[in-house]
Write a protein that holds these residues in place. Sequence first.
Motif, PDB file in Angstrom:
ATOM      1  N   VAL A 221      49.340  28.964  57.856  1.00 27.49           N
ATOM      2  CA  VAL A 221      48.470  29.729  58.566  1.00 27.49           C
ATOM      3  C   VAL A 221      47.012  29.316  58.160  1.00 27.49           C
ATOM      4  CG1 VAL A 221      47.239  32.055  58.798  1.00 27.49           C
ATOM      5  CG2 VAL A 221      49.872  31.658  58.369  1.00 27.49           C
ATOM      6  N   PRO A 222      46.302  28.787  59.185  1.00 30.35           N
ATOM      7  CA  PRO A 222      44.783  28.259  58.772  1.00 30.35           C
ATOM      8  C   PRO A 222      43.746  29.312  58.099  1.00 30.35           C
ATOM      9  CG  PRO A 222      44.934  28.615  60.948  1.00 30.35           C
ATOM     10  CD  PRO A 222      46.294  28.750  60.546  1.00 30.35           C
ATOM     11  N   GLY A 223      43.078  28.824  57.221  1.00 29.96           N
ATOM     12  CA  GLY A 223      42.117  29.726  56.473  1.00 29.96           C
ATOM     13  C   GLY A 223      40.719  28.941  55.916  1.00 29.96           C
ATOM     14  N   PRO A 224      40.003  29.738  55.451  1.00 29.30           N
ATOM     15  CA  PRO A 224      38.773  29.222  54.888  1.00 29.30           C
ATOM     16  C   PRO A 224      39.116  28.183  53.760  1.00 29.30           C
ATOM     17  CG  PRO A 224      38.230  31.478  55.596  1.00 29.30           C
ATOM     18  CD  PRO A 224      39.662  31.251  55.710  1.00 29.30           C
ATOM     19  N   TRP A 225      38.433  27.275  53.393  1.00 22.27           N
ATOM     20  CA  TRP A 225      38.741  26.372  52.136  1.00 22.27           C
ATOM     21  C   TRP A 225      38.701  27.064  51.006  1.00 22.27           C
ATOM     22  CZ3 TRP A 225      34.909  26.217  48.330  1.00 22.27           C
ATOM     23  CH2 TRP A 225      33.727  27.113  48.838  1.00 22.27           C
ATOM     24  N   HIS A 226      38.129  28.067  50.508  1.00 29.39           N
ATOM     25  CA  HIS A 226      37.679  28.761  49.601  1.00 29.39           C
ATOM     26  C   HIS A 226      39.132  29.851  49.375  1.00 29.39           C
ATOM     27  CE1 HIS A 226      35.768  31.481  52.165  1.00 29.39           C
ATOM     28  NE2 HIS A 226      35.932  32.745  51.176  1.00 29.39           N
ATOM     29  N   GLU A 227      39.669  30.113  50.551  1.00 30.45           N
ATOM     30  CA  GLU A 227      40.963  30.634  50.385  1.00 30.45           C
ATOM     31  C   GLU A 227      42.149  30.003  50.361  1.00 30.45           C
ATOM     32  OE1 GLU A 227      40.799  33.914  53.622  1.00 30.45           O
ATOM     33  OE2 GLU A 227      38.700  34.644  52.726  1.00 30.45           O
ATOM     34  N   ARG A 228      42.361  28.818  50.248  1.00 28.07           N
ATOM     35  CA  ARG A 228      43.338  27.656  50.537  1.00 28.07           C
ATOM     36  C   ARG A 228      43.387  26.852  49.429  1.00 28.07           C
ATOM     37  NH1 ARG A 228      44.343  31.387  53.368  1.00 28.07           N
ATOM     38  NH2 ARG A 228      45.338  31.421  55.404  1.00 28.07           N
ATOM     39  N   LEU A 229      42.344  26.077  48.809  1.00 26.87           N
ATOM     40  CA  LEU A 229      42.169  25.386  47.717  1.00 26.87           C
ATOM     41  C   LEU A 229      42.648  25.980  46.542  1.00 26.87           C
ATOM     42  CD1 LEU A 229      38.821  23.343  48.108  1.00 26.87           C
ATOM     43  CD2 LEU A 229      41.246  22.639  48.068  1.00 26.87           C
ATOM     44  N   PRO A 230      42.288  27.154  46.175  1.00 28.18           N
ATOM     45  CA  PRO A 230      42.642  27.476  44.766  1.00 28.18           C
ATOM     46  C   PRO A 230      44.278  28.124  45.060  1.00 28.18           C
ATOM     47  CG  PRO A 230      40.695  28.724  45.215  1.00 28.18           C
ATOM     48  CD  PRO A 230      41.182  28.217  46.432  1.00 28.18           C
ATOM     49  N   HIS A 231      44.963  28.231  44.191  1.00 27.82           N
ATOM     50  CA  HIS A 231      46.456  28.717  44.368  1.00 27.82           C
ATOM     51  C   HIS A 231      46.370  30.272  44.228  1.00 27.82           C
ATOM     52  CE1 HIS A 231      47.909  24.527  43.578  1.00 27.82           C
ATOM     53  NE2 HIS A 231      47.791  24.755  42.618  1.00 27.82           N
ATOM     54  N   PHE A 232      45.424  30.819  43.534  1.00 29.19           N
ATOM     55  CA  PHE A 232      45.552  32.240  43.393  1.00 29.19           C
ATOM     56  C   PHE A 232      44.108  32.821  44.024  1.00 29.19           C
ATOM     57  CE2 PHE A 232      47.844  30.382  39.900  1.00 29.19           C
ATOM     58  CZ  PHE A 232      48.957  31.096  40.109  1.00 29.19           C
ATOM     59  N   ARG A 233      44.437  33.943  44.484  1.00 26.41           N
ATOM     60  CA  ARG A 233      43.267  34.867  45.322  1.00 26.41           C
ATOM     61  C   ARG A 233      42.400  35.232  44.609  1.00 26.41           C
ATOM     62  NH1 ARG A 233      47.022  38.985  47.724  1.00 26.41           N
ATOM     63  NH2 ARG A 233      44.970  40.320  47.566  1.00 26.41           N
ATOM     64  N   ALA A 234      41.009  35.243  44.819  1.00 29.54           N
ATOM     65  CA  ALA A 234      39.829  36.009  44.125  1.00 29.54           C
ATOM     66  C   ALA A 234      39.886  37.353  44.021  1.00 29.54           C
ATOM     67  CB  ALA A 234      38.508  35.460  44.705  1.00 29.54           C
ATOM     68  N   ASP A 235      40.801  38.142  44.840  1.00 26.25           N
ATOM     69  CA  ASP A 235      40.806  39.486  44.795  1.00 26.25           C
ATOM     70  C   ASP A 235      41.929  40.016  43.953  1.00 26.25           C
ATOM     71  OD1 ASP A 235      42.264  38.560  46.857  1.00 26.25           O
ATOM     72  OD2 ASP A 235      41.824  40.013  48.277  1.00 26.25           O
ATOM     73  N   ALA A 236      42.684  39.136  43.415  1.00 26.37           N
ATOM     74  CA  ALA A 236      43.770  39.564  42.692  1.00 26.37           C
ATOM     75  C   ALA A 236      44.256  39.011  41.263  1.00 26.37           C
ATOM     76  CB  ALA A 236      45.301  39.067  43.488  1.00 26.37           C
ATOM     77  N   PRO A 237      44.714  39.747  40.593  1.00 26.35           N
ATOM     78  CA  PRO A 237      44.666  39.178  39.138  1.00 26.35           C
ATOM     79  C   PRO A 237      45.234  37.726  39.053  1.00 26.35           C
ATOM     80  CG  PRO A 237      45.743  41.469  39.235  1.00 26.35           C
ATOM     81  CD  PRO A 237      45.393  41.056  40.709  1.00 26.35           C
ATOM     82  N   PRO A 238      44.403  37.075  38.205  1.00 28.33           N
ATOM     83  CA  PRO A 238      44.898  35.609  38.024  1.00 28.33           C
ATOM     84  C   PRO A 238      46.192  35.228  37.541  1.00 28.33           C
ATOM     85  CG  PRO A 238      43.394  36.065  36.366  1.00 28.33           C
ATOM     86  CD  PRO A 238      43.390  37.392  37.328  1.00 28.33           C
ATOM     87  N   SER A 239      46.876  34.347  38.245  1.00 29.04           N
ATOM     88  CA  SER A 239      48.382  33.782  37.570  1.00 29.04           C
ATOM     89  C   SER A 239      48.977  34.762  37.001  1.00 29.04           C
ATOM     90  CB  SER A 239      47.800  32.777  36.583  1.00 29.04           C
ATOM     91  OG  SER A 239      48.706  31.871  35.983  1.00 29.04           O
ATOM     92  N   ASN A 240      49.601  34.563  35.609  1.00 34.62           N
ATOM     93  CA  ASN A 240      50.132  35.462  34.788  1.00 34.62           C
ATOM     94  C   ASN A 240      49.378  36.482  34.033  1.00 34.62           C
ATOM     95  OD1 ASN A 240      52.673  34.170  35.467  1.00 34.62           O
ATOM     96  ND2 ASN A 240      51.943  32.508  34.278  1.00 34.62           N
ATOM     97  N   ALA A 241      48.335  36.915  34.428  1.00 29.09           N
ATOM     98  CA  ALA A 241      47.283  37.575  33.917  1.00 29.09           C
ATOM     99  C   ALA A 241      47.308  37.379  32.434  1.00 29.09           C
ATOM    100  CB  ALA A 241      47.882  39.010  34.157  1.00 29.09           C
ATOM    101  N   GLY A 242      47.287  36.086  31.843  1.00 34.56           N
ATOM    102  CA  GLY A 242      47.078  35.880  30.640  1.00 34.56           C
ATOM    103  C   GLY A 242      48.293  35.562  29.755  1.00 34.56           C
ATOM    104  N   ASP A 243      49.372  36.149  30.308  1.00 39.10           N
ATOM    105  CA  ASP A 243      50.541  35.946  29.605  1.00 39.10           C
ATOM    106  C   ASP A 243      51.205  34.587  29.573  1.00 39.10           C
ATOM    107  OD1 ASP A 243      52.604  36.793  28.118  1.00 39.10           O
ATOM    108  OD2 ASP A 243      54.153  37.378  29.683  1.00 39.10           O
ATOM    109  N   GLU A 244      50.373  33.603  28.983  1.00 42.43           N
ATOM    110  CA  GLU A 244      50.758  32.213  29.155  1.00 42.43           C
ATOM    111  C   GLU A 244      49.987  31.547  28.256  1.00 42.43           C
ATOM    112  OE1 GLU A 244      48.180  30.262  32.848  1.00 42.43           O
ATOM    113  OE2 GLU A 244      49.634  32.113  33.285  1.00 42.43           O
ATOM    114  N   LEU A 245      50.358  30.161  27.783  1.00 40.40           N
ATOM    115  CA  LEU A 245      49.607  29.266  27.063  1.00 40.40           C
ATOM    116  C   LEU A 245      49.420  28.149  27.944  1.00 40.40           C
ATOM    117  CD1 LEU A 245      50.957  29.418  23.321  1.00 40.40           C
ATOM    118  CD2 LEU A 245      48.827  30.710  24.448  1.00 40.40           C
ATOM    119  N   GLN A 246      48.308  27.098  27.788  1.00 36.30           N
ATOM    120  CA  GLN A 246      48.418  25.992  28.730  1.00 36.30           C
ATOM    121  C   GLN A 246      47.967  24.719  28.095  1.00 36.30           C
ATOM    122  OE1 GLN A 246      45.548  26.779  32.073  1.00 36.30           O
ATOM    123  NE2 GLN A 246      46.869  28.567  32.639  1.00 36.30           N
TER     124      GLN A 246
END
Length: 409
Positions: free
Chosen positions: A261-286
């Motif tokens: 589904v096409p969408g603006p660059w800033h709503e597709r380039l990141p894997h995670f949405r700006a209006d939702a808790p990111p990734s595993n919400a901190g329950d991880e190491l990287q």
Amino acid sequence: MTAGTTAGPTNWAGNVAFRAPEVRRPATLDELRRLVAGSPRVRALGSGHSFNDVADTPGELVSLDRMPYTLEIHTGADGAARARVGAGMTYARLAAELHARGLAVAAMASLPHISVAGSVATGTHGSGDANRSLSAAVSGLELVTADGELVSLERGDDDFPGAVVALGALGVVTTLTLDLVPAFELRQYVREDLPRDAPFDEVMAGGYSVSQFTDWSSTRVWLKRLTELPDGDWLGTRAADGPRHPVPGMPPDSCTGQLGVPGPWHERLPHFRADAPPSNAGDELQSEFAMPRERAAEALAALYAAGDRVRPALRISEVRTVAADDLWLSPFHGRDSVAVHFTWIKDWDAVLPALRLVEETLAPFDPRPHWGKLFTRWPEPSERFGALVRAYDPEGKFGNDFLRRVLGE
């Protein structure tokens, strides 16, 4: 005016408790300059998304999230659009405001929640054969140095290549000027079951931004494309039958739009949405390591061979490509790179032996660590960066244990 404070600071993941008893939040540039000039030890804190002690200090820990809003668009002498932005701004806010003006940044990281200055200072990146790191988009910056003075640097200045990815060692960055491109649309596709023998270069050329997510047994590909992906076979993969999270089994609600589904660059380039808790919400190491692009096939084969021993501590790995830049401490300095990211479980005792195995496995391929993530082997110190630090901060006001390891001092 007295700076606001917050007690008990930790990083986003909660695995680092900062030694500073509080976070100072100056509300004006003058207040920041007085704070820096009057403090024997200072470090700037971005969005707290680093997984190590890069931001730590026993002195004053400073956040710029209450500084005056700054977003100024201008056209340079070369005719290119640029934006001067406040260092504490997040990419989520910046991207939305640029898009409303018909503009964009060329690359974004997986998470839009991170601050511009912190991302730049640690060499953070997105993915794409032609896309450089977020730091490489910087054409100018302003920073408060140890004596409280405001210093400006621009691309072309002698110190500039050392001052962009500088790990907070030269001062507190207050604004950055970023190169812009016209706004664009992307379509995001997830392809399942990438064959192990699929040609790496062809896979990574499959979109504007491409990521392989793997547990070193099975692999999915995230394609972010400017054009529609034709129906049918694509390098032996099959189309996902619904939205996916990068970590298998996790709900995809926090992820950006998929299924082409096409969408603006800033709503597709990141894997995670700006209006939702990111990734595993901190329950991880990287952790993450960048190798020369021409060594990609060898490095990935070595990791696949070690996969059974890495997998118990792993949530998922991500493989990306990043174009070269000229910034001294950038993981991509002077070479096109393949970057391999590891999202670990949040159990350091389990992660440490797996991380050491990864570092040993990748050692023949000249790996460079992402400065904001976990690693145990340090690159050779940069003498010219050390000289730059001593010139800007002769008393070590911005120094900490992390920088002493980087500088070999």
